[in-house]
Design a protein around this motif. Structure first.
Motif, PDB file in Angstrom:
ATOM      1  N   SER A  78       3.435  -4.598   6.361  1.00  0.00           N
ATOM      2  CA  SER A  78       4.266  -4.338   5.197  1.00  0.00           C
ATOM      3  C   SER A  78       4.420  -2.829   5.063  1.00  0.00           C
ATOM      4  O   SER A  78       3.678  -2.056   5.677  1.00  0.00           O
ATOM      5  N   GLU A  79       5.365  -2.416   4.244  1.00  0.00           N
ATOM      6  CA  GLU A  79       5.656  -0.992   4.123  1.00  0.00           C
ATOM      7  C   GLU A  79       5.868  -0.636   2.670  1.00  0.00           C
ATOM      8  O   GLU A  79       6.490  -1.390   1.910  1.00  0.00           O
ATOM      9  N   SER A  80       5.344   0.514   2.266  1.00  0.00           N
ATOM     10  CA  SER A  80       5.525   0.998   0.901  1.00  0.00           C
ATOM     11  C   SER A  80       5.479   2.517   0.913  1.00  0.00           C
ATOM     12  O   SER A  80       4.471   3.118   1.304  1.00  0.00           O
ATOM     13  N   GLY A  81       6.578   3.139   0.512  1.00  0.00           N
ATOM     14  CA  GLY A  81       6.628   4.599   0.468  1.00  0.00           C
ATOM     15  C   GLY A  81       6.406   5.216   1.833  1.00  0.00           C
ATOM     16  O   GLY A  81       7.099   4.901   2.806  1.00  0.00           O
ATOM     17  N   ARG A 114       2.690   2.408   6.180  1.00  0.00           N
ATOM     18  CA  ARG A 114       2.878   1.072   6.737  1.00  0.00           C
ATOM     19  C   ARG A 114       1.493   0.448   6.904  1.00  0.00           C
ATOM     20  O   ARG A 114       0.557   1.095   7.397  1.00  0.00           O
ATOM     21  N   THR A 135      -3.927   1.441   8.020  1.00  0.00           N
ATOM     22  CA  THR A 135      -2.843   2.122   7.310  1.00  0.00           C
ATOM     23  C   THR A 135      -2.289   3.230   8.191  1.00  0.00           C
ATOM     24  O   THR A 135      -3.038   4.076   8.692  1.00  0.00           O
TER      25      THR A 135
END
Length: 388
Positions: A343-346, A349, A365
């Motif tokens: 998943s990816e956020s900001g 990944r 991470t």
């Protein structure tokens, strides 16, 4: 047919023992209305009833309840802390269900448990001649819905079923009186009382410093393996198979900070802060023993290195380490045939792999931004978790 159910009191643990639910630092809830044994109960919050003229006030200890002549066939059973069981008791031609609760810090025999309530089921009480009365003059087999409201006021909750109406009068979580009036008869037929608090003078038990045998049997690996399915992690040059005893980390130079819990309840968890030099992290530890013990004798199920947790070198099996390029990491997974989720956020990944069940996985991470001290597209944090 005997019926028995064991349930973990997660919500009740928070209600009874505080938000941290840590061992040995709990405060027992106390009943707002107290009565003296042998006196007439005057409120539903007395959590009391009489059976053939004998007054029962809950909670009480197991031996107090059996002194009334009740017996249970499951006396070899045990209860872990913060758990309860529903057990059937008999007395001549009478049968009732009783809530047995462990409010101590050690696993105990049910004979050392708290009797925290009672349930009278119409299936067992339909044809018996025993007289059952509740505070304010309510009587099983006689009192109506109107009588109940007149005695106790508006119920906390009402359930309208096809066969009966159920009134619940609740003081707190697992502190309630539940009354069922069946529509065919129009009178009170089923009664349930729960008062999950400590009896007066309750002894929670003592902590033991004995080292559990499984802690003694733990073997620390010399080197990090190559099998990605192993739950191993290297932290600052030391390799651990998870779960790992807290004592092993202490032997490697980590220290327990003063804000750590000093005792951990049997079959439960607590919080500790581990510090080494200028590095520290706070985590939960698990006590798998049947007795309360110190955090040194407990298990640490998860370790995280890098990121904002520990500014130390770290690695997982198979060559996955802090600083590994994302492309190399994915090639390692592919060569091993290891499935993963991402998943990816900001600017980050996230990858999860080696996860056959909840509480068992490896996590990585990767930094994908451009304006940081971290190198782009490299691993900056790793986690290994292997829960019981």
């Amino acid at each position: 047919m005997k019926k028995r159910r064991m349930v973990l009191l997660l919500g009740a643990a928070l209600a009874l023992f505080g938000t941290t639910a840590s061992a040995g630092e709990t405060e027992a809830a106390t009943a707002e209305t107290e009565t003296e044994t042998g006196t007439e109960a005057e409120s539903w919050m007395d959590y009391a009833l009489t059976i053939d003229g004998e007054l029962y006030e809950f909670p009480m200890m197991y031996e107090e309840f059996t002194a009334y002549g009740w017996s249970c066939g499951e006396t070899e059973d045990t209860l872990a802390p913060y758990k309860y069981g529903i057990y059937q008791f008999t007395k001549e031609d009478l049968t009732c269900s009783v809530y047995l609760l462990n409010l101590g810090i050690n696993t105990v025999s049910i004979e050392d448990s708290v009797v925290a309530g009672i349930s009278l089921d119409r299936f067992y009480w339909d044809d018996v001649e025993a007289e059952v009365t509740l505070p304010c003059g309510l009587t099983r087999g006689v009192s109506t819905l109107a009588d109940i409201v007149a005695a106790y006021g508006t119920p906390t909750d009402t359930y309208e079923g096809e066969l009966y109406t159920q009134y619940t009068f609740q003081q707190d979580y697992n502190r309630e009186v539940e009354l069922e009036v069946y529509k065919e008869s129009g009178v009170l037929e089923e009664i349930k009382i729960q008062n999950f608090v400590e009896p007066e003078g309750f002894d929670p038990g003592e902590i033991s410093t004995d080292v559990p045998s499984d802690i003694l049997a733990y073997t620390k690996p010399d080197t990090l393996g190559s099998d990605l399915s192993e739950y191993e992690i290297e932290v600052d040059g030391e390799v651990y198979t998870l779960p790992v005893p807290v004592s092993v980390l202490l032997d490697d130079g980590w220290e327990l900070d003063e804000d750590s819990d000093t005792q951990i309840t049997a079959q439960y968890y607590g919080w500790v802060t581990l510090q080494k030099g200028n590095q520290s992290f706070r985590t939960t530890v698990v006590n798998e023993a049947d007795y309360a013990t110190t955090p040194e004798n407990c298990w640490l199920e998860s370790l995280t290195v890098g990121g904002y947790t520990l500014d130390l070198d770290g690695a997982l099996p198979g060559g996955v380490s802090i600083g590994t390029e994302e492309e190399t990491f994915l090639a390692i997974l592919a060569d091993a045939g290891m499935e993963y989720e991402s998943s990816e956020s900001g600017n980050y990944r996230y990858y999860t792999y080696n996860s056959p069940s909840y509480g068992r996985d490896c996590k990585v991470t990767v930094y994908i931004g451009t304006d940081s001290i971290y190198e782009k597209d490299t691993i900056i944090e790793i986690t290994c978790e292997n829960s019981f």
